[in-house]
Design a protein around this motif. Sequence first.
Motif, PDB file in Angstrom:
ATOM      1  N   THR A   1     -12.446  83.524   2.408  1.00 40.77           N
ATOM      2  CA  THR A   1     -13.144  83.183   1.130  1.00 40.77           C
ATOM      3  C   THR A   1     -14.520  83.359   1.040  1.00 40.77           C
ATOM      4  OG1 THR A   1     -12.016  80.983   1.431  1.00 40.77           O
ATOM      5  CG2 THR A   1     -13.570  80.934  -0.254  1.00 40.77           C
ATOM      6  N   PRO A   2     -14.764  84.309  -0.030  1.00 42.78           N
ATOM      7  CA  PRO A   2     -16.157  84.594  -0.321  1.00 42.78           C
ATOM      8  C   PRO A   2     -17.065  83.497  -0.669  1.00 42.78           C
ATOM      9  CG  PRO A   2     -14.866  85.280  -2.202  1.00 42.78           C
ATOM     10  CD  PRO A   2     -13.780  84.741  -1.129  1.00 42.78           C
ATOM     11  N   LEU A   3     -18.346  83.476  -0.409  1.00 46.24           N
ATOM     12  CA  LEU A   3     -19.018  82.336  -0.723  1.00 46.24           C
ATOM     13  C   LEU A   3     -20.350  82.922  -1.617  1.00 46.24           C
ATOM     14  CD1 LEU A   3     -19.784  81.290   3.060  1.00 46.24           C
ATOM     15  CD2 LEU A   3     -18.149  80.306   1.498  1.00 46.24           C
ATOM     16  N   PHE A   4     -20.837  81.883  -2.415  1.00 45.46           N
ATOM     17  CA  PHE A   4     -21.991  82.031  -3.400  1.00 45.46           C
ATOM     18  C   PHE A   4     -22.753  80.893  -3.344  1.00 45.46           C
ATOM     19  CE2 PHE A   4     -23.663  82.915  -7.418  1.00 45.46           C
ATOM     20  CZ  PHE A   4     -24.088  84.282  -7.525  1.00 45.46           C
ATOM     21  N   ILE A   5     -23.984  81.096  -2.530  1.00 52.04           N
ATOM     22  CA  ILE A   5     -24.712  79.865  -2.145  1.00 52.04           C
ATOM     23  C   ILE A   5     -26.116  79.963  -2.791  1.00 52.04           C
ATOM     24  CG2 ILE A   5     -25.913  78.682  -0.405  1.00 52.04           C
ATOM     25  CD1 ILE A   5     -23.889  80.074   1.576  1.00 52.04           C
TER      26      ILE A   5
ATOM     27  N   VAL B   1     -21.643  86.165   0.148  1.00 54.73           N
ATOM     28  CA  VAL B   1     -20.677  86.685   1.464  1.00 54.73           C
ATOM     29  C   VAL B   1     -19.500  87.309   0.722  1.00 54.73           C
ATOM     30  CG1 VAL B   1     -19.873  86.195   3.187  1.00 54.73           C
ATOM     31  CG2 VAL B   1     -21.795  85.173   2.845  1.00 54.73           C
ATOM     32  N   SER B   2     -19.169  88.386   0.480  1.00 57.69           N
ATOM     33  CA  SER B   2     -18.039  88.779   0.097  1.00 57.69           C
ATOM     34  C   SER B   2     -17.686  90.455   0.578  1.00 57.69           C
ATOM     35  CB  SER B   2     -18.215  89.069  -1.597  1.00 57.69           C
ATOM     36  OG  SER B   2     -19.555  89.804  -1.801  1.00 57.69           O
TER      37      SER B   2
ATOM     38  N   HIS C   1     -26.870  90.021  -0.084  1.00 61.86           N
ATOM     39  CA  HIS C   1     -25.459  90.366   0.277  1.00 61.86           C
ATOM     40  C   HIS C   1     -25.167  90.523   1.649  1.00 61.86           C
ATOM     41  CE1 HIS C   1     -24.446  92.055  -3.988  1.00 61.86           C
ATOM     42  NE2 HIS C   1     -23.531  91.110  -3.669  1.00 61.86           N
ATOM     43  N   ILE C   2     -24.020  89.701   2.067  1.00 58.16           N
ATOM     44  CA  ILE C   2     -23.738  89.799   3.659  1.00 58.16           C
ATOM     45  C   ILE C   2     -22.121  90.040   3.458  1.00 58.16           C
ATOM     46  CG2 ILE C   2     -23.377  88.504   5.396  1.00 58.16           C
ATOM     47  CD1 ILE C   2     -25.614  86.604   4.632  1.00 58.16           C
ATOM     48  N   LYS C   3     -21.734  90.920   4.218  1.00 49.50           N
ATOM     49  CA  LYS C   3     -20.317  91.389   4.333  1.00 49.50           C
ATOM     50  C   LYS C   3     -19.530  90.260   4.866  1.00 49.50           C
ATOM     51  CE  LYS C   3     -17.307  94.955   6.425  1.00 49.50           C
ATOM     52  NZ  LYS C   3     -17.216  96.106   7.285  1.00 49.50           N
ATOM     53  N   LEU C   4     -18.348  90.008   4.150  1.00 52.86           N
ATOM     54  CA  LEU C   4     -17.342  88.986   4.260  1.00 52.86           C
ATOM     55  C   LEU C   4     -16.690  89.581   5.812  1.00 52.86           C
ATOM     56  CD1 LEU C   4     -16.111  86.249   3.506  1.00 52.86           C
ATOM     57  CD2 LEU C   4     -14.563  87.761   2.367  1.00 52.86           C
ATOM     58  N   VAL C   5     -16.810  88.759   6.906  1.00 58.78           N
ATOM     59  CA  VAL C   5     -16.178  89.273   8.059  1.00 58.78           C
ATOM     60  C   VAL C   5     -15.474  87.540   8.565  1.00 58.78           C
ATOM     61  CG1 VAL C   5     -16.540  90.069  10.477  1.00 58.78           C
ATOM     62  CG2 VAL C   5     -17.820  91.097   8.560  1.00 58.78           C
ATOM     63  N   GLY C   6     -14.283  87.704   9.064  1.00 57.03           N
ATOM     64  CA  GLY C   6     -13.761  86.732   9.756  1.00 57.03           C
ATOM     65  C   GLY C   6     -13.772  85.389   8.941  1.00 57.03           C
ATOM     66  N   GLN C   7     -13.352  85.543   7.521  1.00 56.36           N
ATOM     67  CA  GLN C   7     -13.063  84.644   6.887  1.00 56.36           C
ATOM     68  C   GLN C   7     -12.531  85.051   5.490  1.00 56.36           C
ATOM     69  OE1 GLN C   7     -17.003  83.139   6.666  1.00 56.36           O
ATOM     70  NE2 GLN C   7     -16.660  82.895   4.505  1.00 56.36           N
TER      71      GLN C   7
ATOM     72  N   TYR D   1     -26.326  81.736   7.925  1.00 57.06           N
ATOM     73  CA  TYR D   1     -26.670  82.952   8.036  1.00 57.06           C
ATOM     74  C   TYR D   1     -28.311  83.360   8.382  1.00 57.06           C
ATOM     75  CZ  TYR D   1     -21.894  83.674   6.502  1.00 57.06           C
ATOM     76  OH  TYR D   1     -20.697  83.806   6.500  1.00 57.06           O
ATOM     77  N   LEU D   2     -28.565  83.484   9.388  1.00 55.61           N
ATOM     78  CA  LEU D   2     -30.176  83.298   9.769  1.00 55.61           C
ATOM     79  C   LEU D   2     -31.051  84.668   8.979  1.00 55.61           C
ATOM     80  CD1 LEU D   2     -32.454  82.649  11.647  1.00 55.61           C
ATOM     81  CD2 LEU D   2     -31.878  84.331  13.357  1.00 55.61           C
ATOM     82  N   HIS D   3     -30.227  85.627   8.599  1.00 51.58           N
ATOM     83  CA  HIS D   3     -30.911  86.591   7.886  1.00 51.58           C
ATOM     84  C   HIS D   3     -31.384  86.168   6.408  1.00 51.58           C
ATOM     85  CE1 HIS D   3     -30.509  89.438  11.155  1.00 51.58           C
ATOM     86  NE2 HIS D   3     -29.071  89.709  10.628  1.00 51.58           N
ATOM     87  N   SER D   4     -30.333  85.378   5.911  1.00 48.91           N
ATOM     88  CA  SER D   4     -30.787  84.670   4.464  1.00 48.91           C
ATOM     89  C   SER D   4     -31.920  83.687   4.534  1.00 48.91           C
ATOM     90  CB  SER D   4     -29.430  84.162   4.086  1.00 48.91           C
ATOM     91  OG  SER D   4     -28.753  84.877   3.498  1.00 48.91           O
TER      92      SER D   4
END
Length: 708
Positions: free
Chosen positions: A421-425, A466-467, A413-419, A437-440
């Motif tokens: 649309t949530p992402l689901f990759i 990302v949400s 899980h990554i907090k949605l910041v600066g966009q 996202y480097l952490h991922s």
Amino acid sequence: AGLIFNPAVLPKGVSNALFSKLGAGNLVTAATMGYQLFMFQSGVKMDLEMLKTVEGKVLFVGALCVLLPLLLGVATLTIMTEQEYLINFFTATTYSMSSFPVIVSLLNDLKLLNSELGRLGLSTALVSDLVGLLLLIISSLLRTADQEPNEIGDALIAMFVFIVTVALVLRPALNLLARKISDSLKELYVYFIISLFLGSVLLSHFFGLAVFYGPFIVGLAVPSGPPLGSAVLEKFEAITGYILTIFVTTCGMRVDFANTKFDKIQLNIAAISLGVISLAKFLVCYVGHSFFWESRAKHSAAFAFIMCAKGVVELALYTFLDDTEAIMDDAFIFMVGTVIVFGSFVPILVRRLYNPTKRYRGCLKRNLIDSGPNSELQIISCIHAPGDVNAVINLLDPSCSGDCPIAVTVLHHIKLVGQSTPLFISHRKERVIVCDYLHSVNVIRLFNEFEQNNSGLVSVNAVTAVSPPTFMCDDIFTLAVEKLASLIILPFHIRWWKQDGSIQSEDHNLRELNNKVLEKAPCSVGILVDRYSNRWLVYKDDAPTIIKVAMIFLGGNDDREALTFAIRMAQDTRVKLCVLHLIATIDEGRVIRDLNEFEAKQDNVALKEAKEKEYITYIKEVVDGATTTFSIIKSMVHEYELIIVGRRYNLDDITPQTSGLKQWCEYPELGLIGDLIISEDTMAECSLFVVQQVREQEEVQQQQQAAK
């Protein structure tokens, strides 16, 4: 507020005094700047990379829900009015658009951003908004060509050069900056982008274009999300809301009921054209959603209403039409009224028609006990920080030995910041890991290494979500239902320093998320408190050869679920499991029997397996109250690396072993025993795993009634 402070509503002296104090020119300038900022931010938040993954049917529905209403609207206006064709085309275009920022705001307010319908609505709205924007630019240029034919050449060249420069020069340059940005230069880059925004405003005015074209197009060039997009939005976030409010207020103050002469013919034209366009858009979205996605009628209707939503963008377009005299004042008042009506009733209708939580309620509830001892165990493991990875791997590694394979879906899980649309990759194994996202990337690498070390016993599927924090539970529930998971592993919201045991960080959003999952999860849930395992990975050469694990058993569904997981771990030869069974007594020394005989029988069946296993140590302790329980726990926390307990929801109040502890409980999500283990009084350094068996709907309703 604009309607209330309208000159037609206030006494003449009061309205004159108000306008003189505020300064009408300054007010309008601030309002326009507020809308320009809003459109710039909307462009920054809009992720154009989504278009690469959009399905063909989404493109078809998104384009058709603008083009078909536009054609019908132009035909209706042409039949009913004697206006020029270009004016009808321009007016119908503004009526037909579906605004992406408005739909994002609506879905966010309805808490549907991460739902299946919300993701589809965002993709469709993105396509519709871009198609509508293109048509609006074309119609504006055609009007300029008709009114000022000598200047159309300059306007076309300026627009073409501006768009090409932004697309081919500015956007690649900003993408390159975003990859190589450093903390020391981030501030400089942010101010450079702000200067680009101001320059786009000047260019729009200089070439006679609409005020929002330049800022919106420049916003699209800024890479959404961290590090650049989020830093830019952070600068504007504090002021945009206030200035945008001024813009909406000034739009309301334009509505002058007293001095406007209402023409029934003009009102009928506006009402019929808007009705035709709205009905056409609704039917296109309803039929398209039903046909392509074979959805229920209610869900298709909800999708159609979402695409028909109107808000601040439409209000600005209608104001622009009024300024250019494309519509009369009475028609403008009517259009403002439609924005208020749509903005009021669309959210209500969508709430009544679509409830994503029903999908989880109707699914089969799954748990560890029913999954079978030797069957493949489906687990959803949630990762919120890099430190969670080692703790989860150390918990899962001993759980997959022998004939006990596990399938782990890692949800980072990554907090949605600066966009917007949530992402689901989903990171498939056959593909090279590509993620912004480097952490991922690091999380995926460690879990892939864990899978390779346990070849044939573990299968890992990594997902990055990302949400916004308030919607992360939807991602968890969706995966749990899709994967038929029996267990969801959540990290505890507090992290400790390894050196002295003091609190390193405390994430209140994570705690709120954990409580939501505990309440509504479609399967069993475990909360992992990491205070020990972050020092090493169990499959590394420097790890201890023996892992001491204790399971504290008092009885009940949660304890039986926790015992099942502990027995599964004990099949690993490195694990030395001790099951501590705490039994209460009364003053005479007689053992208290469970009032529920069925529960007691189930407890005995669960404990029988632990007693019969030679590699499991079973200890029965008779305790006379919470004081004795505390003493036993305090004496054992330093002997084990991991302690497993059941949450025992709603059972601790009637259990003599824990009576009186509830008033001192600081973390109810861990249960009384779990809260006692991590309290400062015990000074524990071991990790803790708290298990809750999936709860039936009746239990959830009882909890909600008790809370009320």
